[in-house]
Design a protein around this motif. Structure first.
Motif, PDB file in Angstrom:
ATOM      1  N   ALA A 153       0.927  -1.284  -0.022  1.00  0.00           N
ATOM      2  CA  ALA A 153       0.119  -0.135   0.104  1.00  0.00           C
ATOM      3  C   ALA A 153       0.985   1.338   0.170  1.00  0.00           C
ATOM      4  O   ALA A 153       2.133   1.233   0.290  1.00  0.00           O
ATOM      5  CB  ALA A 153      -0.816   0.114   1.182  1.00  0.00           C
ATOM      6  N   ILE A 154       0.139   2.245  -0.375  1.00  0.00           N
ATOM      7  CA  ILE A 154       0.900   3.590  -0.242  1.00  0.00           C
ATOM      8  C   ILE A 154      -0.118   4.588   0.496  1.00  0.00           C
ATOM      9  O   ILE A 154      -1.280   4.623   0.084  1.00  0.00           O
ATOM     10  CB  ILE A 154       1.282   4.254  -1.459  1.00  0.00           C
ATOM     11  N   ARG A 155       0.440   5.314   1.495  1.00  0.00           N
ATOM     12  CA  ARG A 155      -0.449   6.181   2.316  1.00  0.00           C
ATOM     13  C   ARG A 155       0.270   7.715   2.222  1.00  0.00           C
ATOM     14  O   ARG A 155       1.336   7.998   2.157  1.00  0.00           O
ATOM     15  CB  ARG A 155      -0.338   5.842   3.587  1.00  0.00           C
ATOM     16  N   PHE A 156      -0.780   8.466   2.641  1.00  0.00           N
ATOM     17  CA  PHE A 156      -0.437  10.278   2.540  1.00  0.00           C
ATOM     18  C   PHE A 156      -0.812  10.663   4.017  1.00  0.00           C
ATOM     19  O   PHE A 156      -2.078  10.336   4.029  1.00  0.00           O
ATOM     20  CB  PHE A 156      -0.758  10.831   1.262  1.00  0.00           C
ATOM     21  N   ASP A 157       0.013  11.073   4.556  1.00  0.00           N
ATOM     22  CA  ASP A 157      -0.379  11.747   5.845  1.00  0.00           C
ATOM     23  C   ASP A 157      -0.235  13.179   5.768  1.00  0.00           C
ATOM     24  O   ASP A 157       1.281  13.363   5.595  1.00  0.00           O
ATOM     25  CB  ASP A 157       0.397  11.038   7.231  1.00  0.00           C
ATOM     26  N   GLU A 158      -1.135  13.897   5.542  1.00  0.00           N
ATOM     27  CA  GLU A 158      -0.962  15.377   5.628  1.00  0.00           C
ATOM     28  C   GLU A 158      -0.542  15.991   6.881  1.00  0.00           C
ATOM     29  O   GLU A 158      -1.179  15.634   7.991  1.00  0.00           O
ATOM     30  CB  GLU A 158      -2.164  16.068   5.086  1.00  0.00           C
ATOM     31  N   LEU A 159       0.765  16.694   7.007  1.00  0.00           N
ATOM     32  CA  LEU A 159       0.834  17.311   8.271  1.00  0.00           C
ATOM     33  C   LEU A 159       0.600  18.842   8.420  1.00  0.00           C
ATOM     34  O   LEU A 159      -0.190  19.184   9.421  1.00  0.00           O
ATOM     35  CB  LEU A 159       2.801  17.096   8.376  1.00  0.00           C
ATOM     36  N   ASN A 160       1.132  19.533   7.731  1.00  0.00           N
ATOM     37  CA  ASN A 160       0.825  20.930   7.582  1.00  0.00           C
ATOM     38  C   ASN A 160       0.500  21.171   5.898  1.00  0.00           C
ATOM     39  O   ASN A 160       1.438  21.467   5.037  1.00  0.00           O
ATOM     40  CB  ASN A 160       1.852  21.785   7.889  1.00  0.00           C
ATOM     41  N   ALA A 161      -0.727  21.197   5.624  1.00  0.00           N
ATOM     42  CA  ALA A 161      -1.024  21.309   4.266  1.00  0.00           C
ATOM     43  C   ALA A 161      -0.279  22.454   3.418  1.00  0.00           C
ATOM     44  O   ALA A 161      -0.029  23.322   4.008  1.00  0.00           O
ATOM     45  CB  ALA A 161      -2.703  21.830   4.261  1.00  0.00           C
ATOM     46  N   PRO A 162       0.164  21.981   2.462  1.00  0.00           N
ATOM     47  CA  PRO A 162      -0.004  20.798   1.503  1.00  0.00           C
ATOM     48  C   PRO A 162       0.961  19.589   1.842  1.00  0.00           C
ATOM     49  O   PRO A 162       1.014  18.733   1.217  1.00  0.00           O
ATOM     50  CB  PRO A 162      -0.220  21.271   0.098  1.00  0.00           C
TER      51      PRO A 162
END
Length: 148
Positions: free
Chosen positions: A96-105
């Motif tokens: 899988a590939i995930r994206f965790d947004e920390l401080n947009a973008p």
């Protein structure tokens, strides 16, 4: 085999990346096929992607894999965990590939491989591209997962 078109996908948010992740589930690659290019702020890899979109409801004896390229732009740093850089022929199975947004973008992209291996990319903004490279071959093996 049905005539399946080459995939060309782009992602600019977590929902887009979920589509790419689904298309790349069970893709396999070698450690040597992963590359972080800091001067261009790009992370790229070439994988052998299972063509899930070519699977129908009918049981088939043969399935397809295709060479595909994946790259991420705006990459500030890359870290690998449980991946032996000194074993370039080591095989990695992408789950899988995930994206965790920390401080947009901005945020962190995590490529999750079997066996606890991961690649984490710190990105200024999410921009990913997946393109099939045209080389397709048949395989009798279809990935399966034990759900227990």
């Amino acid at each position: 085999m049905p005539d399946v078109k080459d995939l060309r996908l782009a992602a600019e948010d977590a929902a887009d990346l979920e589509v790419i992740s689904a298309a790349l589930q069970d893709a396999v690659t070698h450690v040597s096929e992963l590359a972080f290019l800091p001067s261009t702020r790009r992370f790229a890899c070439v994988v052998n992607r299972f063509r899930w979109e070519g699977e129908g409801k009918a049981r088939k004896q043969n399935h397809e894999r295709v060479r595909a390229g994946l790259h991420f732009e705006n990459v500030l740093s890359a870290r690998a965990r449980n991946i032996s850089q000194d074993k370039p022929d080591g095989v990695l199975n992408l789950l899988a590939i995930r994206f965790d947004e920390l401080n947009a973008p901005s945020g962190v992209v995590t490529m999750v491989f079997s066996g606890g291996a991961e690649v984490q990319l710190e990105v200024e903004a999410l921009e990913a591209h997946l393109s099939d490279l045209g080389l397709v071959w048949e395989t009798p093996n279809k990935p399966a997962h034990d759900l227990d």
